[in-house]
Design a protein around this motif. Structure first.
Motif, PDB file in Angstrom:
ATOM      1  N   THR A  84     -10.489  -4.887  -8.798  1.00  0.00           N
ATOM      2  CA  THR A  84      -9.006  -4.548  -8.476  1.00  0.00           C
ATOM      3  C   THR A  84      -8.168  -5.931  -8.481  1.00  0.00           C
TER       4      THR A  84
ATOM      5  N   LYS B 143     -12.948   2.160  -8.444  1.00  0.00           N
ATOM      6  CA  LYS B 143     -13.626   3.315  -8.253  1.00  0.00           C
ATOM      7  C   LYS B 143     -14.714   3.571  -9.211  1.00  0.00           C
TER       8      LYS B 143
ATOM      9  N   GLU C  57      -5.407  -0.082  -2.813  1.00  0.00           N
ATOM     10  CA  GLU C  57      -5.446  -0.084  -4.241  1.00  0.00           C
ATOM     11  C   GLU C  57      -6.669   0.633  -4.904  1.00  0.00           C
ATOM     12  N   ILE C  58      -7.018   1.604  -4.761  1.00  0.00           N
ATOM     13  CA  ILE C  58      -8.481   2.401  -5.130  1.00  0.00           C
ATOM     14  C   ILE C  58      -8.861   2.462  -6.403  1.00  0.00           C
ATOM     15  N   LYS C  59      -7.769   2.552  -7.415  1.00  0.00           N
ATOM     16  CA  LYS C  59      -8.067   3.190  -8.614  1.00  0.00           C
ATOM     17  C   LYS C  59      -8.896   2.319  -9.446  1.00  0.00           C
ATOM     18  N   TYR C  60      -8.749   1.047  -9.289  1.00  0.00           N
ATOM     19  CA  TYR C  60      -9.217  -0.008 -10.341  1.00  0.00           C
ATOM     20  C   TYR C  60     -10.686  -0.037 -10.145  1.00  0.00           C
TER      21      TYR C  60
ATOM     22  N   GLN D 169     -12.824   4.405   0.131  1.00  0.00           N
ATOM     23  CA  GLN D 169     -11.906   3.468  -0.179  1.00  0.00           C
ATOM     24  C   GLN D 169     -10.496   3.476   0.327  1.00  0.00           C
TER      25      GLN D 169
ATOM     26  N   SER E  30     -16.338  -4.383  -7.665  1.00  0.00           N
ATOM     27  CA  SER E  30     -15.118  -3.344  -7.578  1.00  0.00           C
ATOM     28  C   SER E  30     -13.837  -4.258  -7.097  1.00  0.00           C
TER      29      SER E  30
ATOM     30  N   TYR F 230      -7.024  -3.646  -0.615  1.00  0.00           N
ATOM     31  CA  TYR F 230      -8.248  -2.945  -1.157  1.00  0.00           C
ATOM     32  C   TYR F 230      -9.322  -3.072   0.020  1.00  0.00           C
TER      33      TYR F 230
END
Length: 222
Positions: free
Chosen positions: A182, A155, A150-153, A147, A178, A3
């Motif tokens: 993650t 964002k 592993e961007i979703k956690y 990003q 952030s 990330y």
């Protein structure tokens, strides 16, 4: 997985990356994913990477070699930041194609992506997301961050906090939280965390810090 984050504010470019490389549950290693080049007073560049480690290392080695050998195009003679992003994209595609063409590994994924940014002389500072295909984009003004990995956690926090007017300290804290979000949700992302903060128009290397597991500030932040 990994990330990495790039943030652009009115006064700063902030880069953040984790250092965990996972090739399976029994093969977890630590590699830096942050790279820097520059000439004080003339140009400064930073890059973070996600994806195939061999591709990333080959890209960085090629960049370093081109500088050492004073190649016709290298990071120390490009006139524009976008030209530098094009150059890195071309190198990445060339190395990926070479890896795939060997045909030795069925299903082998050689793709890597990069967040690259900095400033050349009097040109405006900026950041780019360089895709595995070699093309690139800049962040929108409404959400001045990029990003990869592993961007979703991480964002949602960036969406709420990061604006053009965000201060350096808040931009760094947002990147750190952030990153921590993650790491809590995905075990393939982990410390040490590297942070780079470049003051726009300074054309100086900027501030760099590394936060290892157990760091007092990282514990307090959590």
């Amino acid at each position: 997985m990994t990330y990495c984050i790039g943030i652009k504010t009115n006064n700063r470019l902030v880069f953040a990356s984790d250092s965990r490389t996972n090739a399976g549950p029994d093969n977890v290693s630590i590699y830096s994913k942050m790279f820097n080049w520059g000439v004080p007073g003339e140009r400064q560049f930073s890059m973070v990477s996600a994806g195939n480690l061999a591709t990333t290392q080959a890209v960085v080695e090629r960049i370093d070699r081109d500088i050492k050998e004073s190649s016709p195009v290298n990071l120390l003679n490009v006139k524009y930041l976008s030209e530098a992003a094009d150059y890195i994209g071309r190198i990445s595609v060339e190395i990926q194609n070479k890896s795939v063409s060997t045909g030795m590994n069925a299903g082998f994924n050689a793709e890597s992506s990069f967040i690259f940014g900095g400033q050349v002389m009097n040109e405006a500072a900026d950041i780019y997301l360089i895709y595995p295909q070699g093309n690139h984009i800049k962040p929108p003004e409404s959400a001045p961050f990029l990003q990869i990995g592993e961007i979703k956690y991480g964002k949602p926090l960036l969406d709420r906090i990061v604006k053009a007017k965000t201060s350096e300290s808040d931009a760094i804290r947002a990147a750190m939280v952030s990153m921590d979000s993650t790491m809590r949700s995905n075990s393939t992302v982990g410390p040490p965390i590297e942070i780079k903060s470049y003051k726009i128009n300074s054309l100086q290397p900027g501030k760099y810090r590394i936060f290892k597991n157990g760091n007092a500030y990282l514990r307090e932040l959590r």
